[in-house]
Motif scaffolding. Sequence first.
Motif, PDB file in Angstrom:
ATOM      1  N   GLN A  24      48.820  42.241  35.772  1.00 55.32           N
ATOM      2  CA  GLN A  24      48.001  41.128  36.245  1.00 55.32           C
ATOM      3  C   GLN A  24      47.763  40.164  35.096  1.00 55.32           C
ATOM      4  O   GLN A  24      47.668  40.586  33.940  1.00 55.32           O
ATOM      5  CB  GLN A  24      46.652  41.634  36.768  1.00 55.32           C
ATOM      6  CG  GLN A  24      46.753  42.489  38.007  1.00 55.32           C
ATOM      7  CD  GLN A  24      45.375  42.906  38.483  1.00 55.32           C
ATOM      8  OE1 GLN A  24      44.427  42.121  38.432  1.00 55.32           O
ATOM      9  NE2 GLN A  24      45.256  44.145  38.927  1.00 55.32           N
ATOM     10  N   GLN A  28      42.806  36.633  35.493  1.00 57.19           N
ATOM     11  CA  GLN A  28      42.388  37.381  36.688  1.00 57.19           C
ATOM     12  C   GLN A  28      41.625  38.643  36.287  1.00 57.19           C
ATOM     13  O   GLN A  28      40.604  38.972  36.876  1.00 57.19           O
ATOM     14  CB  GLN A  28      43.613  37.744  37.525  1.00 57.19           C
ATOM     15  CG  GLN A  28      43.278  38.480  38.805  1.00 57.19           C
ATOM     16  CD  GLN A  28      44.526  38.799  39.618  1.00 57.19           C
ATOM     17  OE1 GLN A  28      45.554  38.149  39.489  1.00 57.19           O
ATOM     18  NE2 GLN A  28      44.431  39.825  40.452  1.00 57.19           N
ATOM     19  N   ASN A  31      38.109  37.801  35.088  1.00 54.35           N
ATOM     20  CA  ASN A  31      37.215  37.493  36.200  1.00 54.35           C
ATOM     21  C   ASN A  31      36.814  38.754  36.960  1.00 54.35           C
ATOM     22  O   ASN A  31      35.636  38.973  37.242  1.00 54.35           O
ATOM     23  CB  ASN A  31      37.853  36.484  37.148  1.00 54.35           C
ATOM     24  CG  ASN A  31      36.862  36.028  38.188  1.00 54.35           C
ATOM     25  OD1 ASN A  31      35.807  35.486  37.862  1.00 54.35           O
ATOM     26  ND2 ASN A  31      37.172  36.276  39.449  1.00 54.35           N
ATOM     27  N   GLU A  32      37.786  39.603  37.282  1.00 57.61           N
ATOM     28  CA  GLU A  32      37.505  40.802  38.077  1.00 57.61           C
ATOM     29  C   GLU A  32      36.685  41.837  37.311  1.00 57.61           C
ATOM     30  O   GLU A  32      35.826  42.493  37.894  1.00 57.61           O
ATOM     31  CB  GLU A  32      38.816  41.446  38.529  1.00 57.61           C
ATOM     32  CG  GLU A  32      39.540  40.657  39.598  1.00 57.61           C
ATOM     33  CD  GLU A  32      40.888  41.279  39.964  1.00 57.61           C
ATOM     34  OE1 GLU A  32      41.179  42.419  39.526  1.00 57.61           O
ATOM     35  OE2 GLU A  32      41.656  40.607  40.678  1.00 57.61           O
ATOM     36  N   TRP A  33      36.945  42.001  36.027  1.00 59.12           N
ATOM     37  CA  TRP A  33      36.315  43.064  35.251  1.00 59.12           C
ATOM     38  C   TRP A  33      35.027  42.625  34.558  1.00 59.12           C
ATOM     39  O   TRP A  33      34.204  43.463  34.204  1.00 59.12           O
ATOM     40  CB  TRP A  33      37.266  43.592  34.196  1.00 59.12           C
ATOM     41  CG  TRP A  33      38.455  44.331  34.722  1.00 59.12           C
ATOM     42  CD1 TRP A  33      38.754  44.635  36.014  1.00 59.12           C
ATOM     43  CD2 TRP A  33      39.526  44.851  33.941  1.00 59.12           C
ATOM     44  NE1 TRP A  33      39.937  45.310  36.092  1.00 59.12           N
ATOM     45  CE2 TRP A  33      40.438  45.458  34.822  1.00 59.12           C
ATOM     46  CE3 TRP A  33      39.812  44.852  32.586  1.00 59.12           C
ATOM     47  CZ2 TRP A  33      41.603  46.077  34.394  1.00 59.12           C
ATOM     48  CZ3 TRP A  33      40.984  45.465  32.154  1.00 59.12           C
ATOM     49  CH2 TRP A  33      41.858  46.074  33.054  1.00 59.12           C
TER      50      TRP A  33
END
Length: 181
Positions: A24, A28, A31-33
């Motif tokens: 990934q 991204q 942002n997700e983690w």
Amino acid sequence: GERFAYSNTNFMILGRVLEQVTQQPLPQLANEWLFAPLGMENTYLDVEPANGPLPDGTVGYESDGCGGVMIAKTNLEWAGDAGIISTLKDVLVWEQIVHQEAHGFNSIVSRLQLPVLFNDGTLSAYRFGVNVAERAGGTQVSHTGGLRGWKMAKVYRPEPGHSVIVLFNHMTNPVPLAEAI
């Protein structure tokens, strides 16, 4: 080691490793983690050179060499060592979390400040991503950053638990102002 020399290379390598392992892109993952779970809605990692206004219209400036200023242009690609775009509101969210977490030996704040000794036993002011120094009024933990047209400084005083953050959209050194406040 014998001495300290700052380098962003390890952060760039770590960013590339994370991308390879997760398959990934680093923005991204960030942002997700990190940003989304913390509620930092206006913070993102931008790994492409920012050669114009940010989405909110903000522009970074640098000297034109003739006593004036011009819009800063960056032709660097980064992946893990720079490029976090944020707002003061989101930075304050981050600071609140840091202050809640700051106490105790195993807190990330404490671990970042662990002493680093050179081979001759001299204590390094630079620790694990932060500078630690004794100043008037006690211990000061700081971090700076910047890209062409953008500079920031964060100064944290563990006692009494205050932070000062200075964000500039020009190349003036923000550290003296942060320390003065």
